[in-house]
Design a protein around this motif. Structure first.
Motif, PDB file in Angstrom:
ATOM      1  N   GLU A 158      52.418  48.007  53.178  1.00 17.56           N
ATOM      2  CA  GLU A 158      52.107  48.414  51.159  1.00 17.56           C
ATOM      3  C   GLU A 158      52.330  49.956  51.176  1.00 17.56           C
ATOM      4  OE1 GLU A 158      50.474  45.556  47.511  1.00 17.56           O
ATOM      5  OE2 GLU A 158      50.493  45.374  50.219  1.00 17.56           O
ATOM      6  N   SER A 182      42.567  45.179  40.586  1.00 22.92           N
ATOM      7  CA  SER A 182      42.100  43.978  41.790  1.00 22.92           C
ATOM      8  C   SER A 182      40.724  44.408  42.719  1.00 22.92           C
ATOM      9  CB  SER A 182      42.874  44.306  42.926  1.00 22.92           C
ATOM     10  OG  SER A 182      42.744  44.705  44.429  1.00 22.92           O
ATOM     11  N   THR A 192      42.461  32.632  44.748  1.00 20.52           N
ATOM     12  CA  THR A 192      44.004  33.088  44.351  1.00 20.52           C
ATOM     13  C   THR A 192      43.666  33.782  45.029  1.00 20.52           C
ATOM     14  OG1 THR A 192      43.377  34.305  42.571  1.00 20.52           O
ATOM     15  CG2 THR A 192      43.642  32.156  42.084  1.00 20.52           C
ATOM     16  N   ILE A 193      43.377  34.599  46.413  1.00 16.00           N
ATOM     17  CA  ILE A 193      43.200  35.304  47.672  1.00 16.00           C
ATOM     18  C   ILE A 193      44.177  35.178  48.566  1.00 16.00           C
ATOM     19  CG2 ILE A 193      41.932  37.162  48.212  1.00 16.00           C
ATOM     20  CD1 ILE A 193      39.601  36.299  46.299  1.00 16.00           C
ATOM     21  N   GLY A 194      44.897  35.174  48.468  1.00 14.12           N
ATOM     22  CA  GLY A 194      46.298  34.022  49.540  1.00 14.12           C
ATOM     23  C   GLY A 194      45.878  35.600  51.188  1.00 14.12           C
ATOM     24  N   ASN A 245      48.204  36.701  52.462  1.00 12.10           N
ATOM     25  CA  ASN A 245      48.205  38.041  53.357  1.00 12.10           C
ATOM     26  C   ASN A 245      48.037  38.499  51.605  1.00 12.10           C
ATOM     27  OD1 ASN A 245      49.507  37.700  55.807  1.00 12.10           O
ATOM     28  ND2 ASN A 245      51.050  36.468  54.940  1.00 12.10           N
ATOM     29  N   GLU A 246      47.499  38.503  50.973  1.00 11.75           N
ATOM     30  CA  GLU A 246      47.420  39.269  49.850  1.00 11.75           C
ATOM     31  C   GLU A 246      46.378  40.520  49.612  1.00 11.75           C
ATOM     32  OE1 GLU A 246      46.420  38.770  44.579  1.00 11.75           O
ATOM     33  OE2 GLU A 246      46.300  37.443  46.565  1.00 11.75           O
ATOM     34  N   THR A 247      46.717  41.803  49.393  1.00 17.05           N
ATOM     35  CA  THR A 247      46.256  42.713  49.627  1.00 17.05           C
ATOM     36  C   THR A 247      44.891  42.993  48.023  1.00 17.05           C
ATOM     37  OG1 THR A 247      47.654  44.043  50.494  1.00 17.05           O
ATOM     38  CG2 THR A 247      45.604  45.443  49.623  1.00 17.05           C
TER      39      THR A 247
END
Length: 480
Positions: A173, A224, A405-407, A409-411
């Motif tokens: 990213e 975040s 909500t923390i997927g 692949n979510e950073t």
């Protein structure tokens, strides 16, 4: 070597830090267990192990073994072991690695290490295996830090965040953002070479759109951190309120243990009592605080001062009041707390305690008449003594984290060093945005973009110093 000079910011040479010697360490925790692992890495790893290892099958010397093979044999007539071989460059460190799996006796482990050192090894420093992996380009710096976070993770969510970072999602990213800025800075610096001809290679409108997009992206990462840091270190929940409202009873109920003293006397709790609990994969740090009231007791005053400090640092503040307290009194207490809370990163919950003494109508009427600038769902009637609605409080705490909500692949940023670097990059980029709008010259634009690139590059290790590496790896385990 992965770490290249980008010709925009000077870097420390890895050769100043990288050692060519062979190191060894016990990689399993101290104590007695079924098995233990002793690791070596370095050019001479295979030859050194050959000096103390006798294979079960004659002629199968370690230095002649292929990559990813295991041999059974004896270490100098005091233990039967398995020796695993990982050849450079296809190993964790990028060097030859040998792992000796022995029985878990502390005597055996120490004997193996001593014999390895006697035959040319050096005892590894904390994190030196991972440091070599970084310096040899096997992982970047943020991935190296994720290794430590995975080892330290205590919950599924903390592990998920660290694992995502270790897989390189965060690095990819940041790398994409950095490369897009590099393209533009190249064009801007090309303009500087033709300054006398007044040419423009970098379209300012496109650059402004890019900078706005990157600012939005980095702002999301910065925001975040409050969640990521709380998940990593535990979410602090300050239990506050007047004396004798049931705060200590609530703490005992939440942790299912008689941890705090419960008494009818006012001012029993003089200091903050903290307990940790894992709820559905999230670590909560519940902090029972001294009751807030006017007092002449010097020790109690210190306790109340500590209470307000805990409020400022908490992610969630649970204000415990009694169901029959006057509405104006509850409102005043809530308003005093809300004044010192950051609404973006902190949350207030009102707990109407001792509802076992009230009927449903009285409870509903109390909630309907309370005029507070918080969500009605954050006003929860409970009885800490009789375990009424404690499940609703726990659900509210979990919803506050919004873990779902923390997927995959979510950073999520959970590292303070990364947060500080991203915050500094954001400041530089906002200056760039203003400069583009104001038509500032290319040399100033270039300078601020370079600065943003520096901060982003410091996260992944494209730019690093000896001090940064020392500060990161000194907290690692020896043997990792």
């Amino acid at each position: 070597m992965k770490h290249k000079d980008l010709n925009i910011i000077s870097t420390s040479s890895p050769c100043e830090i990288l050692h060519n010697d062979t190191i060894c360490a016990i990689s399993t925790p101290s104590g007695i267990g079924a098995i233990a692992i002793v690791r070596l890495t370095g050019e001479d790893s295979l030859e050194i192990v050959d000096k103390i290892f006798t294979p079960r099958k004659k002629g199968q010397r370690i230095k002649e073994q292929a990559h990813s093979t295991i041999q059974l044999g004896i270490i100098n007539n005091f233990d039967e072991v398995l020796v695993s071989v990982f050849r450079a460059p296809h190993s964790f460190t990028g060097e030859n690695i040998v792992e000796i799996s022995c029985h878990g006796s502390q005597y055996i482990q120490q004997q193996i290490v001593q014999q390895l050192i006697s035959n040319g090894c050096r005892l590894a420093l904390p994190g030196e295996f991972t440091l070599r992996a970084f310096l040899n380009g096997k992982i970047d710096l943020s991935q190296a830090e994720a290794v430590a976070d995975i080892i330290a993770s205590k919950t599924e969510t903390a592990n998920r965040i660290a694992f995502q970072q270790m897989r390189g999602g965060f690095s990819t990213e940041l790398g994409t953002l950095r490369n897009r800025m590099l393209d533009f800075i190249s064009l801007i610096e090309l303009e500087l070479d033709f300054s006398e001809e007044d040419v423009e290679f970098a379209d300012r409108n496109q650059l402004l759109l890019l900078i706005k997009e990157i600012i939005e992206h980095i702002q999301k990462l910065v925001d975040s951190f409050s969640l990521g840091n709380a998940i990593k270190n535990g979410i602090p929940v300050a239990i506050v309120g007047n004396t004798n409202t049931g705060k200590s009873t609530l703490l005992n109920r939440l942790i299912n243990e008689e941890r705090a003293i419960v008494s009818d006397f006012h001012g029993t709790t003089r200091d903050a009592i903290e307990e940790v609990m894992n709820i559905d994969g999230i670590i909560f740090r519940f902090i029972d605080t001294a009751g807030i009231r006017a007092t002449e007791d010097k020790i109690e005053k210190i306790g109340i001062s500590i209470t307000f400090n805990k409020i400022k640092k908490a992610s969630i503040v649970a204000l415990v009041v009694e169901i029959f307290d006057d509405n104006s009194k509850i409102t005043k207490e809530a308003d005093e707390i809300l004044k010192i809370l950051d609404p973006q990163h902190q949350k207030l919950i009102i707990l109407l305690n001792k509802t076992d003494l009230a009927d449903d109508f009285e409870i509903e009427e109390k909630i309907s008449k309370l005029k507070l600038p918080i969500n009605k769902n954050d006003i929860i009637p409970i009885s800490a003594k009789n375990n009424i609605n404690i499940d609703k409080l726990i659900s509210n705490l979990l919803n506050s984290v919004n873990n779902s909500t923390i997927g995959v692949n979510e950073t999520i940023v959970s590292n303070l060093r990364h947060y500080e670097a991203l915050t500094n990059a954001l400041i530089s980029l906002k200056r760039v945005e203003t400069e583009i709008i104001n038509g500032t010259s290319g040399d100033l634009l270039s300078q601020d973009i370079r600065e943003a690139l520096h901060f982003i590059g410091s996260i992944t290790g494209d730019i690093f110093t000896d001090d940064i590496l020392e500060n990161i790896f000194k907290n690692f385990c020896i043997g990792k």
